[in-house]
Design an enzyme around this catalytic site. Structure first.
Site, PDB file in Angstrom:
ATOM      1  N   LYS A 129      13.700 -15.005  -9.395  1.00 56.15           N
ATOM      2  CA  LYS A 129      13.653 -13.830 -10.573  1.00 56.15           C
ATOM      3  C   LYS A 129      12.732 -14.433 -11.487  1.00 56.15           C
ATOM      4  CE  LYS A 129      15.185 -11.044  -8.641  1.00 56.15           C
ATOM      5  NZ  LYS A 129      15.451 -10.471  -7.739  1.00 56.15           N
ATOM      6  N   ASN A 164      -1.667   2.297   5.219  1.00 55.57           N
ATOM      7  CA  ASN A 164      -1.093   1.511   5.278  1.00 55.57           C
ATOM      8  C   ASN A 164      -0.891   0.366   6.294  1.00 55.57           C
ATOM      9  OD1 ASN A 164       1.494  -0.355   4.224  1.00 55.57           O
ATOM     10  ND2 ASN A 164       2.593   1.186   3.940  1.00 55.57           N
ATOM     11  N   GLY A 165      -1.108  -0.605   6.251  1.00 57.46           N
ATOM     12  CA  GLY A 165      -0.389  -1.687   6.941  1.00 57.46           C
ATOM     13  C   GLY A 165      -1.697  -2.300   7.673  1.00 57.46           C
ATOM     14  N   CYS A 195       0.877  -0.889  -0.530  1.00 59.09           N
ATOM     15  CA  CYS A 195       0.340   0.011   0.387  1.00 59.09           C
ATOM     16  C   CYS A 195       0.763   1.464  -0.271  1.00 59.09           C
ATOM     17  CB  CYS A 195      -0.846   0.171   1.274  1.00 59.09           C
ATOM     18  SG  CYS A 195      -2.690  -0.756   1.621  1.00 59.09           S
ATOM     19  N   HIS A 207      20.113 -36.008  -4.330  1.00 54.29           N
ATOM     20  CA  HIS A 207      19.711 -36.210  -2.799  1.00 54.29           C
ATOM     21  C   HIS A 207      17.697 -36.914  -3.481  1.00 54.29           C
ATOM     22  CE1 HIS A 207      23.439 -37.363  -0.220  1.00 54.29           C
ATOM     23  NE2 HIS A 207      23.333 -36.152  -1.224  1.00 54.29           N
ATOM     24  N   GLU A 214       8.955 -14.712  -9.827  1.00 52.98           N
ATOM     25  CA  GLU A 214       7.789 -13.600  -9.661  1.00 52.98           C
ATOM     26  C   GLU A 214       7.553 -12.599 -10.562  1.00 52.98           C
ATOM     27  OE1 GLU A 214      10.268 -10.944  -6.905  1.00 52.98           O
ATOM     28  OE2 GLU A 214      11.980 -11.314  -7.485  1.00 52.98           O
ATOM     29  N   ARG A 264       3.937   0.112  -4.682  1.00 51.69           N
ATOM     30  CA  ARG A 264       3.894  -0.612  -3.166  1.00 51.69           C
ATOM     31  C   ARG A 264       2.845  -2.029  -3.857  1.00 51.69           C
ATOM     32  NH1 ARG A 264       6.145   2.401   0.562  1.00 51.69           N
ATOM     33  NH2 ARG A 264       5.416   1.520   2.191  1.00 51.69           N
ATOM     34  N   TRP A 299      -2.767  -2.974  -1.722  1.00 52.76           N
ATOM     35  CA  TRP A 299      -2.129  -4.553  -1.905  1.00 52.76           C
ATOM     36  C   TRP A 299      -3.238  -5.318  -0.666  1.00 52.76           C
ATOM     37  CZ3 TRP A 299       0.171  -7.915   1.329  1.00 52.76           C
ATOM     38  CH2 TRP A 299       0.828  -9.204   0.711  1.00 52.76           C
ATOM     39  N   LYS A 333       6.358  -4.448  -3.983  1.00 48.80           N
ATOM     40  CA  LYS A 333       8.192  -3.991  -3.587  1.00 48.80           C
ATOM     41  C   LYS A 333       8.016  -4.210  -2.105  1.00 48.80           C
ATOM     42  CE  LYS A 333      12.204  -2.676  -4.680  1.00 48.80           C
ATOM     43  NZ  LYS A 333      12.734  -3.759  -5.977  1.00 48.80           N
ATOM     44  N   GLU A 339      18.576 -16.951  -6.227  1.00 50.17           N
ATOM     45  CA  GLU A 339      18.027 -15.880  -6.699  1.00 50.17           C
ATOM     46  C   GLU A 339      17.927 -15.830  -8.257  1.00 50.17           C
ATOM     47  OE1 GLU A 339      16.866 -13.246  -5.544  1.00 50.17           O
ATOM     48  OE2 GLU A 339      17.908 -10.772  -7.003  1.00 50.17           O
TER      49      GLU A 339
HETATM   50  O1  M6R Z   1      13.354  -4.497   1.489  1.00 50.45           O
HETATM   51  P1  M6R Z   1      13.374  -5.824   1.326  1.00 50.45           P
HETATM   52  O2  M6R Z   1      14.905  -6.148   0.885  1.00 50.45           O
HETATM   53  O3  M6R Z   1      13.916  -6.238   2.961  1.00 50.45           O
HETATM   54  O4  M6R Z   1      13.059  -6.743   1.078  1.00 50.45           O
HETATM   55  C1  M6R Z   1      12.801  -7.763   0.887  1.00 50.45           C
HETATM   56  C2  M6R Z   1      12.033  -8.899  -0.151  1.00 50.45           C
HETATM   57  O5  M6R Z   1      10.816  -8.344  -0.026  1.00 50.45           O
HETATM   58  C3  M6R Z   1      12.648  -8.485  -1.230  1.00 50.45           C
HETATM   59  O6  M6R Z   1      13.475  -9.186  -1.561  1.00 50.45           O
HETATM   60  C4  M6R Z   1      11.397  -9.469  -2.383  1.00 50.45           C
HETATM   61  O7  M6R Z   1      11.425 -10.861  -2.108  1.00 50.45           O
HETATM   62  C5  M6R Z   1      11.846  -9.443  -3.995  1.00 50.45           C
HETATM   63  N1  M6R Z   1      10.476  -8.861  -4.912  1.00 50.45           N
HETATM   64  C6  M6R Z   1      12.653 -10.174  -4.567  1.00 50.45           C
HETATM   65  O8  M6R Z   1      12.722  -9.421  -6.282  1.00 50.45           O
END
Ligand code: M6R
Length: 616
Positions: free
Chosen positions: A493, A101-102, A2, A512, A496, A27, A75, A611, A489
């Protein structure tokens, strides 16, 4: 999680609010809304399911006049994304509009109490309880809006950044925060105030900002100076800070997506991150946060790194770096697990919290817990002045500029860059690295930005490879040692932004269990760069090939063996093993990006994500 924004001044509020919502859309983007008080004193609320552009379309032709207003991009947590659950929420008396927001944790209890008193609710959200509670206190007790907000918030458990507009008081907005960010922008000469979840919608109007602190309520009025009072009724003197952010950093320029822009920015962002920390001769590294707290770091029994998502992956690379160079034991924890498992934390432990946004709720909670147990907390953040940056005892910014694409790219490499400098600085201070070894390392490290530049020139080759695999429904990513976090990682990527199922494994773990997944349909991305486990990774590739898997290898330039074995390969320049993840990140980011684009996905705003995750 949000985004909220508000304006009070002499300009028309609507264009400022809409522009701000676009900036904050990363956000959350499942619904959006705006509330304005027009010059006749009428409160107009418009809200709509979908993105900000859909809100704009739905408002076309309606009355959006007024120079006071609030707006929200959502969100969803409580209640599905629809027009009713979208913010602003309005009070039963019809006078108040509120954005939030929260999460209000005790909303069910508050709601049933209000229903008993005759209140009606219209939405399924936790937020609506706030506006009805404030309204009830205000009308039933004949309180001022400020008093009603203060009394209501004293009953609330949870996290919030809120803003309330009162139709009966068109010269004032009240905002408050607890565990969710709020920044106030001040343009005194114009008698204007802006506020938002972060500084991105504010920077084009003013550089003077105040970061509201937890449990503070601000009265923003066009008639009186800004007033900040906490929940216990203590008046505060807010500190005005200067923003260091440029508008061009917030714009896409000629790139089709922010993610691509941010991938291509990495040679510069990494050079910026090194600036002032590596001397120009390339012979010394100084991370001031370590030097300023040298005694604390030198006597550390252990380092625990807490983070989430991509930041957790960079933490795993940090674990290798710090253990290898400094010989201090390191544990890496998901902040969300750490906070709830009663971890053993010693007062001579150092807890490093890594977060791009600096607002991740679980990471913040892990910090609070570690603080209570007496550990020293070091933050590695991107967003200057963020909650985590302020909650830590010391820290280092990664200085990569605003990251707008929801998939983290330049923040990941920025975090690894800071962790490398942290490990090198500490190793030098501890004497666990010889001066000549350090010089060799720094020399290799300094070359990373230009090597990244070279790698980016292979974009079209990576794009072609991506096209071949657009059909795939699953991917496996393999790596060992420093490359294992890179595999994790890379897989994150891809999943997501393309919604393709992808898993990262340590290559040797394949046999395994996961090896059962391999067949001719399964693309396997192997990070097989020149490391001390190179031969072993070669064997792992043989195992995949023997089961008809299709291998896409990330290799070191000049490598012939893996190239012969792999179906496709991407070469990265030679570097030291510990810096490999900085280079391997780029082809993996590009591959995920191009696959998602070929699949027609919304790369910058993937479904269900936001985000900064300011709720747990
Ligand atoms: O703002 P932050 O680094 O604390 O966020 C952590 C995760 O939410 C963030 O890295 C998320 O996994 C990303 N969407 C990955 O691309």
């Amino acid at each position: 999680m949000c985004g909220i924004i508000g304006y009070i001044g002499n300009q028309e509020a609507y264009p400022i609010l809409i522009k701000g919502l676009h900036r904050l859309e990363y956000r959350g983007y499942d619904s959006a809304g705006v509330a304005l008080i027009n010059p006749n004193g009428q409160l107009n609320i418009y809200k709509n399911k979908g993105k900000v552009s859909q809100l704009e379309e739905s408002i076309e032709g309606k009355d959006v006049s007024g120079n006071i207003g609030i707006a929200h991009t959502r969100w969803a947590t409580h209640g599905e994304p629809n027009n009713v659950n979208a913010h602003p929420h309005y009070s039963n008396s019809g006078t108040l509009a509120l954005i939030h927001n929260g999460i209000i944790e005790n909303y069910a209890l508050l709601k049933s109490g209000l229903i008993e008193k005759g209140c009606t609710f219209h939405s399924d959200t936790d937020t609506e309880v706030l506006v009805q509670l404030i309204d009830y206190i205000k009308t039933s007790g004949n309180h001022s809006l400020f008093d009603a907000v203060q009394l209501a918030l004293n009953q609330v458990i949870g996290a919030y950044a809120i803003a309330i507009l009162d139709r009966d008081d068109p010269d004032r907005i009240i905002i408050a925060r607890k565990s969710s960010p709020l920044v106030i922008g001040i343009r005194e000469e114009e008698d204007e105030y802006f506020f938002a979840s972060d500084a991105s919608p504010i920077v084009e109007y003013t550089n003077s900002v105040i970061y509201l602190q937890d449990n503070e309520i601000a009265i923003i009025s066009r008639k009186e100076p800004l007033k900040v009072i906490d929940l216990k009724n203590v008046e505060k003197t807010p500190e005005v800070s200067r923003l260091e952010m440029s508008i061009s950093q917030l714009e896409r320029g000629d790139y089709p997506h922010f993610m691509l822009k941010e991938i291509f920015e990495q040679p510069k962002t990494i050079a910026d991150c090194m600036k002032g920390r590596i001397n120009t001769e390339g012979t010394n590294v100084v991370l001031s946060g370590i030097i300023d707290n040298k005694a604390r770091f030198l006597s550390a029994r252990r380092i625990i790194i807490v983070a989430c998502g991509t930041s957790w992956h960079s933490a795993l690379i940090g674990e290798h770096l710090i253990e290898n160079l400094c010989r201090i034991p390191v544990e890496v924890e998901y902040a969300s697990e750490f906070r709830y498992r009663d971890p053993i934390i010693y007062p001579d432990d150092i807890v490093i919290a890594i977060s791009q946004s600096g607002e991740t709720a679980d990471t913040l909670a892990a910090i609070e817990l570690s603080k209570q147990k007496g550990a020293f907390i070091y933050g590695i953040c991107n967003v200057v002045g963020s909650s985590i940056a302020r909650a830590t005892d010391s820290g280092s910014y990664i200085h990569v500029g605003p990251e707008i694409g929801v998939a983290s790219t330049k923040a990941f490499t920025g975090q690894v860059t800071v962790l490398a400098m942290l490990a090198m600085t500490l190793a030098k201070e501890k004497g666990t690295i010889k001066p000549n070894e350090l010089t060799t390392m720094i020399k290799a490290f300094k070359k990373i930005p230009e090597q990244m530049e070279l790698l980016l020139s292979a974009n079209s080759q990576i794009q072609e490879t991506a096209k071949i695999f657009t059909y795939a429904r699953n991917f496996i990513y393999l790596g060992r040692g420093y490359s294992y976090p890179s595999a994790l990682e890379g897989a994150l990527k891809l999943k997501e932004i393309s919604y393709i199922h992808a898993e990262g494994y340590p290559a040797a773990e394949m046999k395994h269990g996961p090896i059962a997944l391999i067949d001719s349909e399964m693309p396997v991305i192997v990070i097989a760069t020149n490391t001390k486990l190179y031969e072993k990774v070669l064997n792992n590739i043989q195992e995949v090939k023997a089961r008809s898997g299709r291998v896409i290898a990330v290799v070191t330039e000049g490598d012939e063996d893996v190239r012969k074995l792999a179906d496709y390969y991407i070469a990265i320049p030679k570097t030291m093993e510990c810096f490999g993840p900085l280079l391997a990140a780029i082809p993996l980011q590009l591959l995920a990006y191009h696959i998602a684009v070929y699949k027609g996905k919304d790369v910058d705003q993937p479904r269900h994500l936001a985000k900064s995750v300011t709720v747990e």
